[in-house]
Design a protein around this motif. Structure first.
Motif, PDB file in Angstrom:
ATOM      1  N   THR A  40       0.813  -1.216   0.000  1.00 27.40           N
ATOM      2  CA  THR A  40       0.000   0.000   0.000  1.00 27.40           C
ATOM      3  C   THR A  40       0.844   1.262   0.000  1.00 27.40           C
ATOM      4  OG1 THR A  40      -1.786  -1.137   1.162  1.00 27.40           O
ATOM      5  CG2 THR A  40      -1.780   1.268   1.268  1.00 27.40           C
ATOM      6  N   GLU A  41       1.957   1.252   0.752  1.00 24.99           N
ATOM      7  CA  GLU A  41       2.771   2.465   0.816  1.00 24.99           C
ATOM      8  C   GLU A  41       3.368   2.816  -0.542  1.00 24.99           C
ATOM      9  OE1 GLU A  41       5.176  -0.998   2.659  1.00 24.99           O
ATOM     10  OE2 GLU A  41       3.109  -0.214   2.694  1.00 24.99           O
ATOM     11  N   GLU A  42       3.610   1.797  -1.381  1.00 24.58           N
ATOM     12  CA  GLU A  42       4.107   2.059  -2.736  1.00 24.58           C
ATOM     13  C   GLU A  42       3.004   2.648  -3.609  1.00 24.58           C
ATOM     14  OE1 GLU A  42       6.962   1.853  -5.958  1.00 24.58           O
ATOM     15  OE2 GLU A  42       7.153   1.811  -3.782  1.00 24.58           O
ATOM     16  N   LYS A  43       1.798   2.114  -3.476  1.00 27.10           N
ATOM     17  CA  LYS A  43       0.679   2.639  -4.267  1.00 27.10           C
ATOM     18  C   LYS A  43       0.325   4.058  -3.835  1.00 27.10           C
ATOM     19  CE  LYS A  43      -1.745  -1.084  -3.279  1.00 27.10           C
ATOM     20  NZ  LYS A  43      -2.778  -2.142  -3.200  1.00 27.10           N
ATOM     21  N   GLN A  44       0.470   4.354  -2.556  1.00 24.58           N
ATOM     22  CA  GLN A  44       0.123   5.683  -2.062  1.00 24.58           C
ATOM     23  C   GLN A  44       1.003   6.778  -2.651  1.00 24.58           C
ATOM     24  OE1 GLN A  44       0.249   5.042   2.196  1.00 24.58           O
ATOM     25  NE2 GLN A  44      -1.993   4.958   2.334  1.00 24.58           N
ATOM     26  N   LYS A  45       2.190   6.400  -3.107  1.00 23.22           N
ATOM     27  CA  LYS A  45       3.070   7.380  -3.749  1.00 23.22           C
ATOM     28  C   LYS A  45       2.480   7.862  -5.075  1.00 23.22           C
ATOM     29  CE  LYS A  45       7.256   5.232  -1.847  1.00 23.22           C
ATOM     30  NZ  LYS A  45       8.509   4.489  -2.184  1.00 23.22           N
ATOM     31  N   CYS A  46       1.500   7.101  -5.562  1.00 21.43           N
ATOM     32  CA  CYS A  46       0.883   7.414  -6.851  1.00 21.43           C
ATOM     33  C   CYS A  46      -0.606   7.709  -6.677  1.00 21.43           C
ATOM     34  CB  CYS A  46       1.055   6.245  -7.818  1.00 21.43           C
ATOM     35  SG  CYS A  46       2.721   5.597  -7.951  1.00 21.43           S
ATOM     36  N   LYS A  47      -1.008   8.230  -5.527  1.00 19.80           N
ATOM     37  CA  LYS A  47      -2.435   8.399  -5.246  1.00 19.80           C
ATOM     38  C   LYS A  47      -3.089   9.357  -6.227  1.00 19.80           C
ATOM     39  CE  LYS A  47      -1.730  11.839  -1.598  1.00 19.80           C
ATOM     40  NZ  LYS A  47      -1.936  12.112  -0.145  1.00 19.80           N
ATOM     41  N   ILE A  48      -4.369   9.151  -6.436  1.00 17.15           N
ATOM     42  CA  ILE A  48      -5.101   9.870  -7.474  1.00 17.15           C
ATOM     43  C   ILE A  48      -5.114  11.370  -7.242  1.00 17.15           C
ATOM     44  CG2 ILE A  48      -7.396   9.710  -6.368  1.00 17.15           C
ATOM     45  CD1 ILE A  48      -8.344   8.878  -9.314  1.00 17.15           C
ATOM     46  N   GLN A  49      -5.007  12.100  -8.344  1.00 17.47           N
ATOM     47  CA  GLN A  49      -5.004  13.560  -8.313  1.00 17.47           C
ATOM     48  C   GLN A  49      -6.222  14.089  -9.063  1.00 17.47           C
ATOM     49  OE1 GLN A  49      -2.526  15.184  -6.527  1.00 17.47           O
ATOM     50  NE2 GLN A  49      -1.942  13.075  -5.977  1.00 17.47           N
ATOM     51  N   PRO A  85       3.216   9.309 -12.296  1.00 18.04           N
ATOM     52  CA  PRO A  85       3.918   8.334 -11.444  1.00 18.04           C
ATOM     53  C   PRO A  85       3.220   6.969 -11.482  1.00 18.04           C
ATOM     54  CG  PRO A  85       3.556  10.404 -10.276  1.00 18.04           C
ATOM     55  CD  PRO A  85       2.739  10.469 -11.534  1.00 18.04           C
ATOM     56  N   ILE A  86       4.009   5.893 -11.548  1.00 20.72           N
ATOM     57  CA  ILE A  86       3.473   4.538 -11.455  1.00 20.72           C
ATOM     58  C   ILE A  86       4.311   3.759 -10.450  1.00 20.72           C
ATOM     59  CG2 ILE A  86       2.589   4.566 -13.820  1.00 20.72           C
ATOM     60  CD1 ILE A  86       4.936   2.727 -14.604  1.00 20.72           C
ATOM     61  N   PRO A  87       3.745   2.735  -9.807  1.00 19.41           N
ATOM     62  CA  PRO A  87       4.521   1.945  -8.850  1.00 19.41           C
ATOM     63  C   PRO A  87       5.726   1.289  -9.514  1.00 19.41           C
ATOM     64  CG  PRO A  87       2.172   1.490  -8.624  1.00 19.41           C
ATOM     65  CD  PRO A  87       2.338   2.299  -9.875  1.00 19.41           C
ATOM     66  N   SER A  88       6.809   1.122  -8.759  1.00 22.43           N
ATOM     67  CA  SER A  88       8.027   0.523  -9.307  1.00 22.43           C
ATOM     68  C   SER A  88       7.789  -0.903  -9.791  1.00 22.43           C
ATOM     69  CB  SER A  88       9.132   0.538  -8.244  1.00 22.43           C
ATOM     70  OG  SER A  88       8.718  -0.179  -7.078  1.00 22.43           O
ATOM     71  N   THR A  89       6.790  -1.590  -9.210  1.00 26.99           N
ATOM     72  CA  THR A  89       6.489  -2.964  -9.620  1.00 26.99           C
ATOM     73  C   THR A  89       5.974  -3.040 -11.054  1.00 26.99           C
ATOM     74  OG1 THR A  89       4.319  -2.695  -8.573  1.00 26.99           O
ATOM     75  CG2 THR A  89       6.025  -3.831  -7.293  1.00 26.99           C
ATOM     76  N   LEU A  90       5.576  -1.898 -11.609  1.00 31.28           N
ATOM     77  CA  LEU A  90       5.036  -1.893 -12.970  1.00 31.28           C
ATOM     78  C   LEU A  90       6.038  -1.424 -14.012  1.00 31.28           C
ATOM     79  CD1 LEU A  90       1.356  -0.579 -12.687  1.00 31.28           C
ATOM     80  CD2 LEU A  90       2.250  -2.888 -12.455  1.00 31.28           C
ATOM     81  N   SER A  91       7.235  -1.052 -13.590  1.00 33.46           N
ATOM     82  CA  SER A  91       8.183  -0.469 -14.534  1.00 33.46           C
ATOM     83  C   SER A  91       8.494  -1.405 -15.699  1.00 33.46           C
ATOM     84  CB  SER A  91       9.475  -0.079 -13.811  1.00 33.46           C
ATOM     85  OG  SER A  91      10.050  -1.215 -13.173  1.00 33.46           O
ATOM     86  N   VAL A  92       8.590  -2.692 -15.428  1.00 36.03           N
ATOM     87  CA  VAL A  92       8.895  -3.653 -16.492  1.00 36.03           C
ATOM     88  C   VAL A  92       7.706  -3.839 -17.440  1.00 36.03           C
ATOM     89  CG1 VAL A  92       8.141  -5.691 -15.195  1.00 36.03           C
ATOM     90  CG2 VAL A  92       9.921  -5.927 -16.936  1.00 36.03           C
ATOM     91  N   HIS A  93       6.516  -3.460 -16.993  1.00 33.88           N
ATOM     92  CA  HIS A  93       5.296  -3.629 -17.800  1.00 33.88           C
ATOM     93  C   HIS A  93       4.838  -2.326 -18.457  1.00 33.88           C
ATOM     94  CE1 HIS A  93       4.858  -7.575 -15.984  1.00 33.88           C
ATOM     95  NE2 HIS A  93       4.901  -7.033 -14.795  1.00 33.88           N
ATOM     96  N   GLU A  94       5.592  -1.260 -18.260  1.00 35.48           N
ATOM     97  CA  GLU A  94       5.139   0.067 -18.665  1.00 35.48           C
ATOM     98  C   GLU A  94       4.794   0.137 -20.156  1.00 35.48           C
ATOM     99  OE1 GLU A  94       6.441   4.707 -17.769  1.00 35.48           O
ATOM    100  OE2 GLU A  94       7.852   3.060 -17.444  1.00 35.48           O
ATOM    101  N   ALA A  95       5.667  -0.374 -21.007  1.00 36.52           N
ATOM    102  CA  ALA A  95       5.439  -0.294 -22.448  1.00 36.52           C
ATOM    103  C   ALA A  95       4.216  -1.098 -22.861  1.00 36.52           C
ATOM    104  CB  ALA A  95       6.671  -0.781 -23.205  1.00 36.52           C
ATOM    105  N   SER A  96       4.023  -2.290 -22.260  1.00 38.15           N
ATOM    106  CA  SER A  96       2.877  -3.122 -22.642  1.00 38.15           C
ATOM    107  C   SER A  96       1.568  -2.481 -22.205  1.00 38.15           C
ATOM    108  CB  SER A  96       3.009  -4.529 -22.049  1.00 38.15           C
ATOM    109  OG  SER A  96       2.875  -4.527 -20.647  1.00 38.15           O
ATOM    110  N   ILE A  97       1.572  -1.782 -21.069  1.00 36.63           N
ATOM    111  CA  ILE A  97       0.357  -1.071 -20.645  1.00 36.63           C
ATOM    112  C   ILE A  97       0.024   0.026 -21.651  1.00 36.63           C
ATOM    113  CG2 ILE A  97      -0.709   0.325 -18.829  1.00 36.63           C
ATOM    114  CD1 ILE A  97       1.263  -0.996 -16.857  1.00 36.63           C
ATOM    115  N   GLY A  98       1.053   0.755 -22.073  1.00 34.47           N
ATOM    116  CA  GLY A  98       0.830   1.812 -23.051  1.00 34.47           C
ATOM    117  C   GLY A  98       0.301   1.270 -24.367  1.00 34.47           C
TER     118      GLY A  98
END
Length: 352
Positions: free
Chosen positions: A65-74, A115-128
């Motif tokens: 949760t603390e990682e997701k909170q770094k990217c909380k909705i704006q 901002p996106i969680p670090s756990t998604l960095s490897v998936h960033e291009a596929s999400i896009g």
């Protein structure tokens, strides 16, 4: 036990299909139901892409949760929202929705512009890439709606949704914890995973997982009907059909001819064999919006001009519709302020 919703299934990519007939079928379904299944044979979005997107979603929501909170909705409607952050039916809900969500805005060169969680960095291009495929499918559908309505020019809707211009379009990953889990321990019998609402944009694409129930639509008889993930005839498709629904703006543009149908996600949703709400529920939605500065003037269509359900029908499907010319962004901001009360109230308090 409630009867499942009867929603048409249309193959928009069938070889040799008469596109004029496909366009008419889409418009007829949107006018009567506000929802339509798009048979997905992998020509627009592949089963592999969809499966990968759900795997990314599972990774995201298992992130601390603390990682997701770094990217909380704006206020730009991008980022992570936790349990009870969003209240889709603020007039009747006791507490906010029992769900988590992550909203992705535009990507640039395969990179998120937020901002996106670090756990998604490897998936960033596929999400896009997946987000881009969703946007392309929506524009294809919007062109068909223009053709089916006899809009002049036929690309009126498609042109208003150019991906080159800023808009409120969002790819949203959603996670609903199972009933009787720690996250839902305080839920009461009349609480909802997602409150009753109509969607804010033009059209929505919804991807779901086999066996995971919960979605219900409000019928003209004012009753809730479950929406099967795999309606009859699609059980053996590579992936469940994509569910498409009309949003407020397309309803507004067409004087209510196309229905922005109210729907919700319930803790208990029976009526569909082989589906259950006992497990965690994952879904993915792409909310397609026109360019932010688009003025919502009457659509140039004879069928729309001749439609006589106009004001009452539009307000039934879209309670925010008034006979004034708004921009797409003005309409979106009006809806977001109602759904994210805590976010906007906090800002007001900080400015006093």
């Amino acid at each position: 036990m409630p009867e499942a919703a009867k929603i048409p299934i249309i193959d928009i990519s069938a070889d040799g299909a008469d596109q004029a007939q496909v366009a008419k079928a889409l418009v007829d379904a949107a006018a009567e139901y506000g929802f339509v299944y798009i048979k997905n044979a992998g020509k627009d979005i592949s089963a592999e892409q969809i499966e990968n997107a759900f795997n990314v979603s599972r990774t995201l929501f298992s992130t601390p949760t603390e990682e997701k909170q770094k990217c909380k909705i704006q206020k730009n409607n991008q980022g992570w929202s936790g349990m009870h952050t969003e209240t889709l039916d603020p007039k009747t809900q006791r507490v906010g929705d029992f769900k988590e969500a992550f909203n992705f805005g535009p990507f640039s060169d395969g990179k998120a512009t937020q901002p996106i969680p670090s756990t998604l960095s490897v998936h960033e291009a596929s999400i896009g890439t997946f987000r881009g495929a969703c946007e392309a499918l929506c524009r294809k559908l919007l062109l068909l709606f223009g053709q089916g309505l006899g809009v002049d020019p036929a690309d009126f809707f498609e042109a208003a949704h150019s991906p080159e211009r800023p808009s409120g379009s969002i790819l949203r990953l959603l996670y609903y914890p199972p009933p009787n889990s720690g996250a839902t321990a305080g839920a009461r019998g009349d609480d909802l995973r997602a409150g009753a609402h109509s969607d804010y944009g033009s059209i929505t694409l919804l991807f779901r997982v086999r066996g995971q129930a919960g979605l219900e639509v409000l019928t003209p008889a004012n009753a809730w009907a479950p929406v099967p993930v795999c309606p009859p005839g699609t059980e053996h498709d590579p992936s469940p059909p994509i569910l498409v629904n009309i949003g407020d703006l397309l309803s507004y543009w067409t004087n209510g001819l196309l229905r922005s149908t109210v729907h919700r996600v319930a803790f208990e949703a029976g009526g569909v064999e082989g589906e259950s709400t006992s497990e965690p529920r994952y879904s993915i939605a792409f909310f397609c919006h026109p360019a932010s500065e688009t003025r919502l003037v009457p659509v140039p269509s004879q069928r729309v001009r001749e439609f006589r359900g106009d004001l009452d029908s539009a307000k039934e499907g879209n309670p925010y519709a008034e006979r004034m010319v708004l921009t797409a962004d003005e309409h979106l901001q009006m809806r977001l302020q109602a759904s994210y009360l805590q976010l906007y109230e906090k800002e007001k308090a900080e400015t006093k």
